[in-house]
Design a protein around this motif. Sequence first.
Motif, PDB file in Angstrom:
ATOM      1  N   ASN A 501       0.804  -1.224   0.000  1.00  0.00           N
ATOM      2  CA  ASN A 501       0.000   0.000   0.000  1.00  0.00           C
ATOM      3  C   ASN A 501       0.839   1.276   0.000  1.00  0.00           C
ATOM      4  OD1 ASN A 501      -2.361  -1.577   0.110  1.00  0.00           O
ATOM      5  ND2 ASN A 501      -2.238  -1.686   2.348  1.00  0.00           N
ATOM      6  N   LYS A 502       2.127   1.130   0.284  1.00  0.00           N
ATOM      7  CA  LYS A 502       3.066   2.263   0.285  1.00  0.00           C
ATOM      8  C   LYS A 502       2.678   3.359   1.285  1.00  0.00           C
ATOM      9  CE  LYS A 502       5.192   0.538  -3.397  1.00  0.00           C
ATOM     10  NZ  LYS A 502       4.311  -0.617  -3.675  1.00  0.00           N
ATOM     11  N   VAL A 503       2.032   2.967   2.397  1.00  0.00           N
ATOM     12  CA  VAL A 503       1.587   3.971   3.363  1.00  0.00           C
ATOM     13  C   VAL A 503       1.845   3.506   4.792  1.00  0.00           C
ATOM     14  CG1 VAL A 503      -0.244   4.835   1.838  1.00  0.00           C
ATOM     15  CG2 VAL A 503      -0.777   3.048   3.506  1.00  0.00           C
ATOM     16  N   LEU A 504       1.884   4.499   5.694  1.00  0.00           N
ATOM     17  CA  LEU A 504       1.848   4.272   7.134  1.00  0.00           C
ATOM     18  C   LEU A 504       0.881   5.287   7.733  1.00  0.00           C
ATOM     19  CD1 LEU A 504       5.526   3.644   8.336  1.00  0.00           C
ATOM     20  CD2 LEU A 504       3.602   2.047   8.468  1.00  0.00           C
ATOM     21  N   HIS A 505       0.224   4.892   8.818  1.00  0.00           N
ATOM     22  CA  HIS A 505      -0.690   5.812   9.483  1.00  0.00           C
ATOM     23  C   HIS A 505       0.095   6.789  10.354  1.00  0.00           C
ATOM     24  CE1 HIS A 505      -3.515   2.768   8.142  1.00  0.00           C
ATOM     25  NE2 HIS A 505      -4.524   3.556   8.497  1.00  0.00           N
ATOM     26  N   GLU A 506      -0.585   7.896  10.704  1.00  0.00           N
ATOM     27  CA  GLU A 506       0.063   8.914  11.545  1.00  0.00           C
ATOM     28  C   GLU A 506       0.438   8.355  12.908  1.00  0.00           C
ATOM     29  OE1 GLU A 506      -1.558  13.245  10.029  1.00  0.00           O
ATOM     30  OE2 GLU A 506      -2.671  12.178  11.585  1.00  0.00           O
ATOM     31  N   ARG A 507      -0.425   7.482  13.418  1.00  0.00           N
ATOM     32  CA  ARG A 507      -0.097   6.826  14.690  1.00  0.00           C
ATOM     33  C   ARG A 507      -0.119   5.322  14.471  1.00  0.00           C
ATOM     34  NH1 ARG A 507      -3.124  10.911  18.379  1.00  0.00           N
ATOM     35  NH2 ARG A 507      -4.969   9.586  18.134  1.00  0.00           N
ATOM     36  N   ASN A 508       1.015   4.688  14.744  1.00  0.00           N
ATOM     37  CA  ASN A 508       1.162   3.240  14.607  1.00  0.00           C
ATOM     38  C   ASN A 508       1.421   2.649  15.992  1.00  0.00           C
ATOM     39  OD1 ASN A 508       1.373   2.791  11.474  1.00  0.00           O
ATOM     40  ND2 ASN A 508       2.598   4.601  11.959  1.00  0.00           N
ATOM     41  N   ILE A 509       0.530   1.777  16.392  1.00  0.00           N
ATOM     42  CA  ILE A 509       0.582   1.233  17.753  1.00  0.00           C
ATOM     43  C   ILE A 509       0.798  -0.269  17.679  1.00  0.00           C
ATOM     44  CG2 ILE A 509      -0.707   0.937  19.899  1.00  0.00           C
ATOM     45  CD1 ILE A 509      -2.288   3.486  19.060  1.00  0.00           C
ATOM     46  N   LEU A 510       1.899  -0.694  18.287  1.00  0.00           N
ATOM     47  CA  LEU A 510       2.210  -2.129  18.334  1.00  0.00           C
ATOM     48  C   LEU A 510       1.692  -2.693  19.659  1.00  0.00           C
ATOM     49  CD1 LEU A 510       4.256  -0.896  16.252  1.00  0.00           C
ATOM     50  CD2 LEU A 510       5.834  -2.711  16.951  1.00  0.00           C
ATOM     51  N   ILE A 511       0.820  -3.679  19.584  1.00  0.00           N
ATOM     52  CA  ILE A 511       0.265  -4.294  20.793  1.00  0.00           C
ATOM     53  C   ILE A 511       0.737  -5.736  20.889  1.00  0.00           C
ATOM     54  CG2 ILE A 511      -1.844  -5.162  21.872  1.00  0.00           C
ATOM     55  CD1 ILE A 511      -3.269  -2.707  21.205  1.00  0.00           C
ATOM     56  N   THR A 512       1.287  -6.077  22.033  1.00  0.00           N
ATOM     57  CA  THR A 512       1.678  -7.451  22.322  1.00  0.00           C
ATOM     58  C   THR A 512       0.910  -7.924  23.549  1.00  0.00           C
ATOM     59  OG1 THR A 512       3.900  -7.098  21.453  1.00  0.00           O
ATOM     60  CG2 THR A 512       3.579  -9.013  22.891  1.00  0.00           C
ATOM     61  N   VAL A 513       0.197  -9.014  23.394  1.00  0.00           N
ATOM     62  CA  VAL A 513      -0.537  -9.607  24.511  1.00  0.00           C
ATOM     63  C   VAL A 513       0.378 -10.599  25.214  1.00  0.00           C
ATOM     64  CG1 VAL A 513      -2.479 -11.065  25.175  1.00  0.00           C
ATOM     65  CG2 VAL A 513      -2.789  -9.288  23.435  1.00  0.00           C
ATOM     66  N   ILE A 514       0.547 -10.414  26.504  1.00  0.00           N
ATOM     67  CA  ILE A 514       1.413 -11.291  27.306  1.00  0.00           C
ATOM     68  C   ILE A 514       0.566 -11.948  28.388  1.00  0.00           C
ATOM     69  CG2 ILE A 514       3.407 -11.398  28.855  1.00  0.00           C
ATOM     70  CD1 ILE A 514       4.505  -8.925  27.395  1.00  0.00           C
ATOM     71  N   VAL A 515       0.510 -13.272  28.367  1.00  0.00           N
ATOM     72  CA  VAL A 515      -0.235 -14.013  29.396  1.00  0.00           C
ATOM     73  C   VAL A 515       0.747 -14.425  30.481  1.00  0.00           C
ATOM     74  CG1 VAL A 515      -1.663 -16.010  29.907  1.00  0.00           C
ATOM     75  CG2 VAL A 515      -1.920 -14.822  27.720  1.00  0.00           C
ATOM     76  N   GLN A 516       0.525 -13.928  31.677  1.00  0.00           N
ATOM     77  CA  GLN A 516       1.417 -14.214  32.797  1.00  0.00           C
ATOM     78  C   GLN A 516       0.981 -15.496  33.509  1.00  0.00           C
ATOM     79  OE1 GLN A 516       1.231 -10.397  34.948  1.00  0.00           O
ATOM     80  NE2 GLN A 516       3.195  -9.887  34.028  1.00  0.00           N
ATOM     81  N   ASP A 517       1.885 -16.052  34.307  1.00  0.00           N
ATOM     82  CA  ASP A 517       1.580 -17.305  34.988  1.00  0.00           C
ATOM     83  C   ASP A 517       0.858 -17.079  36.316  1.00  0.00           C
ATOM     84  OD1 ASP A 517       3.675 -16.199  36.306  1.00  0.00           O
ATOM     85  OD2 ASP A 517       5.064 -17.876  36.039  1.00  0.00           O
TER      86      ASP A 517
END
Length: 626
Positions: A501-517
């Motif tokens: 798409n040759k684009v990026l949004h103004e705000r790029n948010i990386l979300i990582t879900v971490i399941v703890q023990d």
Amino acid sequence: MQTMTQKARLPAMALAALGVVFGDIGTSPLYALKESFHEAHGLGINPANVLGILSIIFWCLTLIISIKYVAIVMRVDNNGEGGIMALLALNLRKAKIADNKKIYLIAIGFVGASLFFGDGIITPAISVLSAVEGLSIATDVFDPYIMPIAIVIVVILFLVQKHGTAFVGKLFGPLTLIWFLAIGIFGIMSIAKTPLVLGMFSPHWAVEFIFTNPVMSFFVMGAVVLTVTGGEALYADMGHFGRTPIRFAWFGVVLPCLVLNYAGQGALLLRNPSAIENPFFLLVPSWALYPTIILAAIAAVIASQAVISGVFSLARQAVQLGYLPRFGIKHTSESEEGQIYVPFLNWLLLAAIIILILIFKTSSNLASAYGLAVTLTMLCDTLLIGVFIFYAWKWSAPKILLLITPFLALDIVLVAATSLKIVSGGWVPLLIGGIAFGILMTWKRGRELMFAKLEHDTLPIDLFVKSIGSDTVHWVQGDAVFLTGTPNVVPHAMLHNIKHNKVLHERNILITVIVQDVPYVAQKERILVETLTEHFYRIQVFYGFKDEPNVPRDLKQAYEELDFEYDLMQISFFISRDRVVHKVGDGMSPWREKLFISMQRNTSPVSDFYQIPTNRVVELGGQIEI
């Protein structure tokens, strides 16, 4: 004041626990003593043998359930939660051993969890069959219909699973209380006619029986173990009720009524040895036979429901911890998070149970397949408890051995005794457990290889955000959220978005879900926000293995911390839907790679699992070789 409130609620909590925790062990009197005198054992029904076996039953209940599980194991909880998955997670957090050694702990936990799935198939089959078989005591008219009636009951039970157990659950406790009181009263009525049977409380009868019949005692232990099935349930359901209500219900109702009923059956055998045909129902007065059969069927359904719910709960915990692929999970109650329905497992269990009933035909035949999975799970519990006590309670090795050795020895004896059932049907839970274990280990290893490949083949996110500039890509308005399991590298979906798409949004948010023990993570501790640049943000969302993931809900909390305006309809969620392909070389064996690829392709969508609206999701994918 809080202590007084807890004391006031104790009877109500104990009553609720009766209907959920003790269903399995509560239906054991239907078949356990009868199987102890199975004709294959060749035991004569005389006072020495009857009192010997009853004494073994009583002391097994005392040592395994009362002391091991109720007094010791239930002291080990993972933030209030019990069960082998919670215990495994607790050990992985507490045990100070190298990561490459933790695989042994994981293997022990996986074996126990896998065998619980096998137990979840046999328990409903044997419980319902043994209850319906009471009809043959009343009249032989029902003999040809025992199996069809049992199958109909099982089918109805699984059909109502999708509606949840909130309403039915309210009836479970009182009905189970009636069941225990009834079997206790029947036992007392029989004991009054033959009080000699009360000698069973003396351990010398058990010791004398074992020394007189050493070989036969070994075979009999394979049937006696049926009296302690459900021990794991006490521990697994601790999080629902707490240890105090479960202990109160066990010592106040369950144990006395079970012992009285077993003693009553023994007293009946002393008066009438031919009653071994079905000592439980022949113990019942003729006027109460049909009501007791109905009550036994209800108790069997309750026992089955508890095991089914346990399988659903265990599967969800395994999914959360990353040990199983994502299932479609439906919540059947708005107020009780633990009430869930897993359609795939529901129909798989139903099909397997019907097949078992058709193959084995009677509860006596099924008893030959029952017990091995239970004893192996108990052995796994003992090993994990020993490891936990050593690292968490910091007991010395001699002190731990003094505590654990008696239980370990008893577990080994029971495993050895039930292993004799392998040829006659014990292979069933082993096969089921083996398949489940292979799936758990393959999924865990496959994910490790896939994430390692992703990290190796993509750019570090820190380097990427520094190098990206306004002249290299076109910026568009809006927020793009990228779900990624590898937060330190550029998500594949982002790379594909730039490439195609040759684009990026103004705000790029990386979300990582971490399941703890841990079972649950407090809402205020759930979000960790990191600003990389004005265009890039990294968010970690923490869940416990019993929490219900909801990314949009928790993203709103992160937006509040970042002081951003939250409008879900203006946010696009980009998800990588990568295609995993087999590659000859290091990794896993070819059949395991193909199994992992099949599971990875058929796992339920990430958007469904994390409750992301489908109209806000964009899936982009590539190809990964493992």
